[in-house]
Design an enzyme around this catalytic site. Structure first.
Site, mmCIF file in Angstrom:
data_model
loop_
_atom_site.group_PDB
_atom_site.id
_atom_site.type_symbol
_atom_site.label_atom_id
_atom_site.label_comp_id
_atom_site.label_asym_id
_atom_site.label_seq_id
_atom_site.Cartn_x
_atom_site.Cartn_y
_atom_site.Cartn_z
ATOM 1 N N TYR A 334 0.851 -1.201 0.000
ATOM 2 C CA TYR A 334 0.000 0.000 0.000
ATOM 3 C C TYR A 334 0.883 1.247 0.000
ATOM 4 O O TYR A 334 1.784 1.379 0.833
ATOM 5 C CB TYR A 334 -0.888 -0.036 1.245
ATOM 6 N N CYS A 335 0.646 2.170 -0.940
ATOM 7 C CA CYS A 335 1.351 3.453 -1.004
ATOM 8 C C CYS A 335 2.864 3.218 -1.061
ATOM 9 O O CYS A 335 3.339 2.449 -1.881
ATOM 10 C CB CYS A 335 0.927 4.332 0.167
ATOM 11 N N VAL A 336 3.636 3.817 -0.166
ATOM 12 C CA VAL A 336 5.085 3.630 -0.202
ATOM 13 C C VAL A 336 5.450 2.184 0.135
ATOM 14 O O VAL A 336 6.507 1.691 -0.284
ATOM 15 C CB VAL A 336 5.795 4.618 0.751
ATOM 16 N N GLY A 338 3.936 -0.193 -1.232
ATOM 17 C CA GLY A 338 3.904 -0.770 -2.567
ATOM 18 C C GLY A 338 5.171 -0.471 -3.345
ATOM 19 O O GLY A 338 5.673 -1.315 -4.097
#
Length: 598
Positions: A334-336, A338
């Site tokens: 998720y987000c960073v 990812g």
């Protein structure tokens, strides 16, 4: 109804009003003292001064472009003058009882001017329209400035938005009809309450305003938030690994590992039983593991992206194999988290490590060409300043990132709370999402500097130039199936950026576009779905063309994703209880790392 009207129009109690004004001034003194305390202790932070310097740097070239072309500048001023003349003429006609069309109207989603007085009262209607005319004219000036490079224009737009949002008449007592009405009705008691909360929040921010967005007393981690049952089965310097308790007799053989961002805490995916993606995934028959990152301190200063890969994802993979005997997993980033997962996949592809059998990305970027407004904070000068600041502490203060995220949407995340809390004197309601949003985390110096330089500044991962652990990374070597989720209104990982990044991988990519933004588009539960999602085949061509040809489905994308997971590895086995294998339970979920405050 009549009593309410009388209450609104009744004259204030001037004795009580005077007393409250005195209390308000006393509260202002306390707020000022809280603000000055770090200065007196020699712990002043750059804060507003550095932001103002960046705004001047961005807006200066725009002003210079207009000053060097007097003819165009005169035409622009004439255009503004004409609009004000039209507004003044319309206002005079209204004063004489004539019906007139507004010269400028707010956007439909703009909630600042919803009070009827903004339209019904000619004075406030004039202030509103004058503000809209001026702010839109200023935006046009940035757009039409000649000889300004794209990066400077982008920064100028960003800082102009901060300035125009701050100067809205809705933010000031004497120019906001709702605030005036409320202040007279309460004889100024609202201002006293608001100033008291302002002083408390400056104190809580150690001299900087930590905007109160939710009532923090309404939540307790592990009790009514982040409360999906499970156990911490592994811990090292960087992570606690949580294994969640099954709720089905059979589960998919292949487990799920969630890699959340360390910029925020993992429980955005476990806010409460109704919204929890983690609880829902467990209910579908997945053995769910989730990383909970440490909230770093001085002793984590040298923890780099490579450490987060090795002591984070690799350590979790080793622990999962030891706990349940499964070598291969499917992973979510998720987000960073990812971005880290993509880096890890590229590294694993280079060394022929195939333990992550497929990967899902939630609003995560691997190509930062179109990274949006956060790129405003990532030029060489600002990164050097951040690195210098981190060097003294070993980490970046959590408030820095929180403020940056708030600045992406100032009319939603800053000024409504300034008005409602500090001027109306209304304590905010308990809201789990905003409680999580305010529960900020620090960033270790080595990790954050690497991220800013290699991703936002130089875009080295997408170019195939990033090196981790002596290995040059090539995302084209990543052949594992990818599920790549973007959200339509994302200000942090814009959908266009995520779409472009999808082209970087070497294997099959299922790109899905969800409605709403970075959080709500992901946390869109099956029980109460609010948005829709789009699917549309191969990731090719332009993003806008993909959207035109995509198929829209009402509701949440969660079941679509689960079917994608299930088709890859449908084999079922008996459910696994956390702590029953070789790795014994260390404590109950959500663990200890998540409780550490910045």
């Amino acid at each position: 109804m009549l009593d309410d009207a009388k209450a609104q129009t009744a004259a204030p109690d001037f004795e009580e009003l005077s007393r409250n004004i005195a209390l308000f001034i006393e509260g202002a003194g306390k707020a000022t003292a809280a603000y000055l305390k770090p200065l007196e202790n020699g712990k002043a932070k750059p804060g507003l001064a550095s932001d103002a310097e960046e705004a001047v740097k961005a807006l200066g070239p725009v002003a210079e472009a207009w000053m060097t072309d007097p003819q165009r500048a005169f035409e622009a001023q004439t255009r503004l003058g004409t609009q004000f003349l039209d507004l003044w003429t319309a206002t005079l006609k209204r004063a004489q009882g004539e019906e007139t069309e507004p010269v400028a109207e707010p956007e439909p989603k703009d909630s600042r001017f919803r009070d009827p007085e903004w339209s019904n009262n000619p004075l406030f209607d004039f202030l509103k329209q004058a503000y809209l005319i001026t702010s839109r004219w200023a935006e046009d000036m940035v757009d039409e400035a000649e000889g300004v490079d794209d990066r400077t224009r982008h920064k100028a737009h960003f800082y102009l938005r901060q300035i125009s949002s701050a100067l809205s008449p809705s933010n000031f007592l004497l120019t906001n009809p709702e605030l005036l009405r409320e202040t007279l009705k309460q004889n100024g008691a609202n201002l006293v309450r608001g100033m008291s909360m302002l002083a408390e929040d400056i104190e809580a921010g150690s001299g900087e305003l930590k905007i109160r967005q939710s009532d923090p007393t309404g939540f307790e981690i592990g009790v009514n938030i982040a409360n999906t049952p499970g156990k911490v089965i592994f811990r090292n310097d960087l992570i606690e690994l949580i294994q969640y308790a099954p709720t089905t007799e059979k589960v998919l053989k292949r487990p799920l590992l969630i890699v959340p961002p360390w910029i925020n805490k993992f429980y955005i995916l476990d806010l409460n039983p109704e919204k929890s993606f983690i609880r829902w995934a467990v209910s579908q028959g997945l053995t769910v593991f989730c990383i909970s990152w440490v909230n770093p301190a001085e002793d984590h200063a040298e923890k780099s992206f490579e450490h987060y890969m090795r002591e984070g994802i690799f350590a979790a993979l080793d622990a999962i194999e030891e706990a349940i005997g499964e070598k291969k997993v499917t992973a979510i980033g998720y987000c960073v988290g990812g971005t880290l997962l993509a880096v890890t996949l590229a590294y694993m592809a280079a060394i022929k490590d195939k333990r992550i059998d497929s990967a899902t990305f939630f609003t995560a970027q691997v190509d930062f060409t179109h990274a949006g407004d956060l790129k405003v904070f990532a030029d060489e000068g600002q990164i050097r300043s951040i690195e210098s600041d981190m060097k003294t502490r070993g980490y970046l203060e959590g408030s820095k990132m929180a403020n940056a995220f708030n600045m992406l949407r100032p009319n939603d995340l800053i000024w409504p709370y300034v008005v409602n809390v500090y001027m109306k004197g209304q304590a905010p309601y308990p809201f789990d999402l905003l409680y999580w949003n305010s529960d900020s985390t620090r960033m270790p110096a080595a990790n954050h500097a690497f991220y800013l330089r290699n991703c936002y500044l130089e875009n080295r991962l997408a170019k195939g130039e990033m090196e981790v652990g002596g290995v040059k990374l090539d995302l084209k070597k990543v052949k594992a199936p990818i599920f790549n989720l973007a959200t339509k209104e994302d200000h942090i990982a814009p959908a266009r950026s995520v779409f472009l990044g999808s082209k970087s991988f070497g294997g099959p990519v299922d790109f899905v576009l969800a409605g709403s933004g970075h959080i709500a588009g992901v946390v869109n539960p099956v029980g109460k779905p609010k948005y829709q999602y789009w699917t549309g085949g191969k990731v090719e061509g332009d993003f806008e063309d993909w959207v035109k040809n995509a198929s829209e489905t009402t509701g949440t994308w969660w079941p679509y994703w689960f079917e994608w997971i299930k088709k890859q590895a449908p084999r079922m086995v008996a459910a696994r209880e956390p702590g029953r294998g070789k790795l014994k339970a260390l404590c109950d979920a959500p663990g200890t790392y998540v409780r550490a405050k910045s």
